[in-house]
Enzyme design. Structure first.
Site, short mmCIF file in Angstrom:
data_model
loop_
_atom_site.label_atom_id
_atom_site.label_comp_id
_atom_site.label_asym_id
_atom_site.label_seq_id
_atom_site.Cartn_x
_atom_site.Cartn_y
_atom_site.Cartn_z
N HIS A 163 0.80 -1.22 0.00
CA HIS A 163 0.00 0.00 0.00
C HIS A 163 0.83 1.26 0.00
CE1 HIS A 163 -3.37 -2.58 -0.03
NE2 HIS A 163 -3.95 -1.55 -0.59
N CYS A 193 -8.80 -3.98 -12.86
CA CYS A 193 -8.27 -2.79 -12.20
C CYS A 193 -6.99 -3.05 -11.41
CB CYS A 193 -9.32 -2.15 -11.30
SG CYS A 193 -9.87 -3.24 -9.98
#
Ligand code: PEP
Ligand code: MG
Length: 752
Positions: free
Chosen positions: A365, A678
């Site tokens: 992340h 995605c």
């Protein structure tokens, strides 16, 4: 051998004087060995330093034949000196020639010397060389003599490292310079070129004073610092504000244990008794520990080492009286072992130009946040935290994955030029912005962008994306100190929808768990978090969380179309149950008379392979499906995407990956469903070419990738690519990358 009167402290003082002399490097080394030999009553004292290719070369000696200096070389592991370098441990022998490791070098004339003591010259976990003493008498050196020689060697290493001992350039050996330029080959995780100055995320505390004037005072300083360190750790543990559970609490408990460890304290006290200051003693004990643990190659111990490093740094700060908070200089490039997304956001974008991490993979992340900040990032830059120093100049090339530490001015100039070129290329992509993403044979592709924060929104217009194909709502939750209130959530989503204007936004509901945790939530420790309680599993077990979020989304999208995407769906029943929760919220909104969205579309992320076999059933209730290739392929290949040791093991362009995606595309087409992808693959031109060849027509990616992907699309003909990719699925290659690239080159498909 006995340590001469006055003990090692006198010797250290004498060493300091020699180091300060303005003579040549060789002269100083020669003096050093003489002084050490005299003070330690050794007949021989020698310094071996590491040359390029790891050979240890005799650089100076007192007692051995001078002619051997710069002529005798030992490979790592060769001879007793090689053994010391390899193990990074002292070797103490009463009869060295009888030892199986002994390697006889006639040119040195060392055969009459029986006793041998060698200690490594270590700094920052690296062995630079070996310091030895030898005597004719066959006796074992005493423990305090071993200690004394280690202390001398540590001072030697520190001064070599700080460049104060000698001008290494004179030695014509770049390998020895710790201030030499170095290149780290990592993985480019976020594109862009940065030229700046190093800032350490966990800066090493610089110890300037090494040699004690008054050991008794140093012992008191150490005790005081340990006392305040323990108090602060205890306070941390008892703080009701912290309210830690699970792993967080374990970490702090482990800290407490380490902080109270008597062995650690004793080792530092012993180091002070050899003449070091308290801070030098902390460093030395930590250095020794680091070398030992690094050689064990045990991941659990290595993990603990980070704790111990942290603890040692805290102790140093207590000693030096330094605070933890740091202000960034202009053009800062942060270097760290690892970092969380919130920590990165804390630094802000204003002064930060790049980031280099040792432990980070493309889908971590922190990498996602770096990309959305437009910040060049390199991951897997092994060893950079040990080599970099605060203020070093550095170049970060997020494209090639190279970090140049302390580069030559020409390198800096070359990268400045590359940066300018990139800006020009971006201007070229900007010119493409208003052109359609249409193939040479007339197939229109929808290009969407991924987002997660307000700061991503200007990229929508800049990139010319058709909308937001994935809005990761958890990022907003992860950066906050507390759970956002309903009204705040609604206002945030409304701002996003407003910023998107006419373009659609697909909001993914909270995808928590796995590698995404909330700083303020209690989290149970799990054996396998990636396979554990996460995303939709949490939402179904704690329906209030999902309903709360859906309520905010309904409020924000009043009068407009709301698109909701559910993460990590692994079976149809899960999707149906979550959808029922959404419907209940819509019903509630109707009952309270709230203005509702014109239409609510609910889709599923396909990130778990099991769902790939259920598309006909899923699509009866799902309005759309989006393939999350990051998770899907890591589950398909059983590879942890956050573990750099395995994250590069399988290529997304493996025939199995493409066959799986082909199955999904065909199955969803049969069910007349709406499908997109995605994951990070969508933004890589070669991968995207393959995906389009497999039949995908909507891709969602980082905004910076829209230009290059559009260029690729406008230069390809699907009628050629599709049959080629289909045929490739039948191959057994580890990766189809080479074949696809060759095909693209042949057909003039632009892959920039
Ligand atoms: C994915 O898994 O591909 C995805 C887009 O989700 P995330 O990277 O946020 O887990
Ligand atoms: Mg995912």
């Amino acid at each position: 051998m006995v340590v001469a009167a006055g003990g090692p402290r006198l010797l250290l003082r004498r060493l300091r004087e020699i180091m300060a002399e303005q003579t040549s490097a060789q002269t100083r080394l020669d003096k050093l060995v003489t002084v050490i030999a005299t003070n330690m009553v050794a007949e021989v004292c020698s310094i071996y330093l590491r040359r390029a290719g790891k050979a240890l070369e005799l650089f100076a000696t007192e007692g051995l034949n001078r002619a051997a200096v710069h002529n005798t070389r030992l490979q790592e592991g060769e001879g007793l000196v090689g053994l010391v370098a390899e193990t990074a441990e002292p070797v103490n022998l009463s009869d060295a020639p009888a030892d199986p490791h002994f390697s006889y070098r006639p040119e040195t004339g060392e055969d009459p010397y029986k006793s041998f003591l060698g200690v490594p010259i270590v700094r920052g976990g690296q062995v630079f060389g070996v310091l030895t003493v030898q005597n004719r008498a066959a006796v074992l050196y005493a423990e305090e003599e071993v200690e004394a020689l280690q202390t001398v060697s540590m001072v030697l290493a520190e001064v070599v490292a700080q460049g104060g001992l000698f001008n290494i350039a004179e030695l014509d050996e770049p390998e020895l310079r710790v201030d030499r330029p170095r290149v780290f080959h990592g993985e480019g995780l976020s594109e862009g070129v940065a030229v700046g100055r190093v800032v350490m995320h966990e800066p090493r505390v610089l110890v300037e004073r090494m040699i004690a004037d008054d050991p008794a005072e140093e012992l008191t300083r150490l005790e005081d610092a340990i006392g305040s360190l323990r108090d602060s750790v205890d306070e941390m543990l008892d703080s009701s504000e912290l309210d830690l559970t699970g792993e967080g609490r374990e970490v702090i408990e482990a800290y407490r244990l380490f902080a109270h460890d008597q062995g650690w304290r004793q080792r530092m006290r012993d180091a002070i008794r050899t003449g070091l200051t308290a801070e030098a003693a902390v460093e030395r004990v930590q250095d020794e520990m680091r070398v030992r643990v690094q050689r064990l190659d045990d991941p659990v111990l290595r993990g603990r080492l980070h704790d111990l490093d942290d603890l040692a740094r805290r102790l140093l700060r207590h000693l030096i009286g330094e605070s933890v908070a740091q202000e960034l200089p202009l053009n800062a490039v942060i270097i760290a072992r690892a970092m969380g997304p919130a920590e990165l956001l804390d630094y802000g974008r204003e002064r930060l130009v790049g980031l280099v991490l040792e432990d980070a993979a493309a889908t971590s992340h922190v990498a996602i946040v770096a990309r959305s900040m437009g910040l060049p990032l390199i991951g897997s830059a092994d060893g950079i935290t040990d080599s970099a120093r605060v203020g070093d100049s550095i170049v970060v090339d997020g494209e090639s994955g190279e970090a140049h530490l302390r580069p030559q001015p020409e390198i800096i100039a070359a990268f400045e030029a590359k940066r300018t070129l990139r800006e020009h290329a971006q201007a070229r992509f900007a010119a493409l912005r208003d052109l359609p993403a249409i193939t040479k044979d007339g197939v229109l592709i929808k290009l969407m962008m991924n987002a997660g924060l307000q700061l991503d929104m200007p990229h929508l217009a800049e990139s010319g994306a058709d909308g937001i194909g994935l809005f990761r709502t958890e990022l907003q939750f992860m950066i906050g100190e507390t759970m956002p209130r309903l009204a705040d959530q609604a206002a945030f989503y409304r701002n996003i929808i407003d910023a998107a204007g006419e373009k659609p936004v697909v909001f993914r509901t909270l995808d928590l768990g796995g590698d995404k945790v909330l700083p303020y939530a209690r989290w149970e420790r799990e054996e396998n978090p990636a396979l554990g309680w996460r995303a939709i599993r949490i939402a179904l077990d704690r329906p209030a969380l999902l309903r709360y979020q859906v309520r905010a989304l309904l409020m924000a999208a009043a009068g407009r179309i709301l698109r909701i995407l559910l993460p990590m769906v692994s079976n149809v029943d899960e999707f149906n149950r979550a959808r029922a929760l959404v419907d209940r919220e819509i019903e509630r909104a109707r009952l309270v008379g709230m203005e509702r969205p014109r239409q609510v579309l609910v889709g599923a992320m396909l990130e778990v392979p099991s769902l790939a076999f259920m598309l006909p059933q899923l699509m009866r209730n799902a309005d759309f499906v989006s393939i999350g290739s990051n998770d899907l392929l890591s589950f398909a290949f059983a590879v942890d995407r956050t573990n750099p040791r395995v994250s590069r093991r399988y290529d997304n362009l493996n025939p199995a990956a493409l066959t799986l995606i082909r199955l999904i595309v065909n199955s969803s087409a049969e069910a007349h469903g709406e499908l997109s992808l995605c994951g990070e693959m969508a933004g890589k031109p070669l991968d995207a070419m393959a995906l389009l060849g497999l039949g995908l027509r909507t891709l969602s990616m980082q905004p910076t990738n829209i230009g290059p992907i559009k260029l690729m699309i406008r230069s390809m003909a699907l009628a050629e690519v599709a049959p080629f990719v289909d045929r490739l699925c039948g191959r057994t290659d580890h990766s189809l990358r080479t074949r696809l690239s060759a095909f693209a080159a042949e057909r003039g498909i632009v892959l920039k």
